[in-house]
Design an enzyme around this catalytic site. Sequence first.
Site, mmCIF file in Angstrom:
data_model
loop_
_atom_site.group_PDB
_atom_site.id
_atom_site.type_symbol
_atom_site.label_atom_id
_atom_site.label_comp_id
_atom_site.label_asym_id
_atom_site.label_seq_id
_atom_site.Cartn_x
_atom_site.Cartn_y
_atom_site.Cartn_z
ATOM 1 C CD GLU B 48 -3.034 -0.842 -0.001
ATOM 2 O OE1 GLU B 48 -3.187 0.302 -0.464
ATOM 3 O OE2 GLU B 48 -3.641 -1.832 -0.455
ATOM 4 C CG ASN B 52 -0.645 5.247 -1.118
ATOM 5 O OD1 ASN B 52 -1.492 4.875 -1.920
ATOM 6 N ND2 ASN B 52 -0.890 5.393 0.171
ATOM 7 N NE ARG B 108 -5.185 3.523 -5.641
ATOM 8 C CZ ARG B 108 -4.653 2.312 -5.638
ATOM 9 N NH1 ARG B 108 -4.661 1.590 -6.739
ATOM 10 N NH2 ARG B 108 -4.127 1.819 -4.548
HETATM 11 N N1 LIG Z 1 3.163 8.936 -1.389
HETATM 12 C C1 LIG Z 1 2.150 9.793 -1.605
HETATM 13 N N2 LIG Z 1 2.349 10.922 -2.326
HETATM 14 C C2 LIG Z 1 1.334 11.792 -2.560
HETATM 15 N N3 LIG Z 1 0.074 11.608 -2.110
HETATM 16 C C3 LIG Z 1 -0.187 10.508 -1.383
HETATM 17 C C4 LIG Z 1 0.822 9.545 -1.103
HETATM 18 N N4 LIG Z 1 0.263 8.560 -0.363
HETATM 19 C C5 LIG Z 1 -1.012 8.887 -0.200
HETATM 20 N N5 LIG Z 1 -1.314 10.068 -0.801
HETATM 21 C C6 LIG Z 1 -2.618 10.763 -0.806
HETATM 22 O O1 LIG Z 1 -3.422 10.207 0.211
HETATM 23 C C7 LIG Z 1 -4.654 9.723 -0.342
HETATM 24 C C8 LIG Z 1 -5.139 8.514 0.442
HETATM 25 O O2 LIG Z 1 -4.238 7.412 0.269
HETATM 26 P P1 LIG Z 1 -4.786 5.930 0.443
HETATM 27 O O3 LIG Z 1 -5.442 5.833 1.793
HETATM 28 O O4 LIG Z 1 -3.698 4.985 0.143
HETATM 29 O O5 LIG Z 1 -5.942 5.844 -0.650
HETATM 30 P P2 LIG Z 1 -5.825 5.690 -2.246
HETATM 31 O O6 LIG Z 1 -4.392 5.330 -2.594
HETATM 32 O O7 LIG Z 1 -6.779 4.579 -2.569
HETATM 33 O O8 LIG Z 1 -6.210 7.017 -2.831
HETATM 34 C C9 LIG Z 1 -4.346 9.475 -1.800
HETATM 35 O O9 LIG Z 1 -5.523 9.525 -2.609
HETATM 36 C C10 LIG Z 1 -3.376 10.602 -2.112
HETATM 37 O O10 LIG Z 1 -4.057 11.806 -2.331
HETATM 38 MG MG LIG Z 2 -3.291 3.935 -1.637
#
Ligand SMILES: Nc1ncnc2c1ncn2[C@@H]1O[C@H](COP(=O)(O)OP(=O)(O)O)[C@@H](O)[C@H]1O
Ligand SMILES: [Mg+2]
Lengths: 77, 153, 153
Positions: B48, B52, B108
């Site tokens: 995960e 991301n 997502r």
């Molecule tokens: N490494 C990252 N860089 C930039 N934005 C991130 C990163 N990790 C997470 N995010 C932001 O946090 C949100 C939530 O992440 P997550 O809970 O993994 O849900 P998803 O990946 O399904 O969108 C993402 O939609 C994104 O906007």
């Molecule tokens: Mg994610």
Amino acid sequence: IGEIQRFIRDDGTIKVSRALKEAGLRVRRARDELMKSLGREPTIQEVADALGLTPDDVILAQEATRPPASIHETVYE
Amino acid sequence: MARTNAMTLVFPARSGNESLARVAVAAFAAALDPTVEELDEIKTAVSEAVTNAIIHGYPDRDEPGEVVVRAWIDGDVLTVVVEDQGAGIADVAKAREPLYTTRPDLERSGMGFTIMENFMDDVEVESAPGRGTRVRMVRRIKSSAGAPSAPAH
Amino acid sequence: MARTNAMTLVFPARSGNESLARVAVAAFAAALDPTVEELDEIKTAVSEAVTNAIIHGYPDRDEPGEVVVRAWIDGDVLTVVVEDQGAGIADVAKAREPLYTTRPDLERSGMGFTIMENFMDDVEVESAPGRGTRVRMVRRIKSSAGAPSAPAH
Ligand SMILES: Nc1ncnc2c1ncn2[C@@H]1O[C@H](COP(=O)(O)OP(=O)(O)O)[C@@H](O)[C@H]1O
Ligand SMILES: [Mg+2]
Ligand SMILES: Nc1ncnc2c1ncn2[C@@H]1O[C@H](COP(=O)(O)OP(=O)(O)O)[C@@H](O)[C@H]1O
Ligand SMILES: [Mg+2]
């Protein structure tokens, strides 16, 4: 992989992807059997020992049988 | 407790490389002899965080930046840090909320951080827009008798 | 051909970590879908190079230095580089001779470089006493998709 090769009685020309998928199915089965016989989650070493593999080979085999990750469905669509 | 082992893995933010990160961290953590379930949970949390970094950290697919995965073992505790120098997150608290996603277009689920929190004992997120994101996850391996191969120190 | 993927793995020169390097390179090279035999040979060559870095590069067990393993894929060609900043080798040509070992006390066979040469298409060694050693190994995956399937050498 050496162990996996002996394990499926192969001459080496088989593709790794196929060999690991077959090993992955056995890993799944060994885990289920150990759950029953031990009455708890087996450790990675216990699964490896039951199959005569190394923990590394168990990890590679599990990865090969992993259902396609969502990332593949999303990034390339 | 003293750090008994450590690893750093660096790779380009390409889809598919989350699998490399999963295998490397799993092989590294295997020294603690976790249960298959514990290892599955750790791998899922790593997936995960790395996914991301790949899709949100570096949304520009044509110029993939670098993802850095570091892991170390102290006694029976595994720490994994996943870092990118990409887009960053403006509001970390909001990003961590269940179902929150900025990319519904990529289908997502917004559950990445929630999964990491459920599977790891502790999850810390540091991020700055335009500078990148660092996710630090800690998990004690309960089935472990400590790192057995570690020399006495 | 363009570099399609790359990885860097860094870890302390502790015995046991050759296994981490082997599994990480295996997971990385799996993208070329080699045969079981091809991957086995690559893993063995990586093991030999990393074991050398650990035991010969950093003979002082109490202060393990760092081993760096880099790998990349160009088309159907895998390159693996194993580097240490340890003891180095005074006479590389001699070190590469079959059965030559400076550590018969460790029950070394002196066959490490010979194994690397047999299992990889090309092996280059750069070394300087007191500065470290870099081993660069190249292997084309003949069975890889797109390449004509030739019999194993
Ligand atoms: N490494 C990252 N860089 C930039 N934005 C991130 C990163 N990790 C997470 N995010 C932001 O946090 C949100 C939530 O992440 P997550 O809970 O993994 O849900 P998803 O990946 O399904 O969108 C993402 O939609 C994104 O906007
Ligand atoms: Mg994610
Ligand atoms: N990374 C290294 N650092 C220092 N010396 C090395 C390194 N790799 C190899 N050597 C030297 O080369 C010799 C031959 O290596 P090898 O063929 O692998 O045989 P062995 O490891 O069994 O001694 C070693 O005994 C050692 O003296
Ligand atoms: Mg050797």
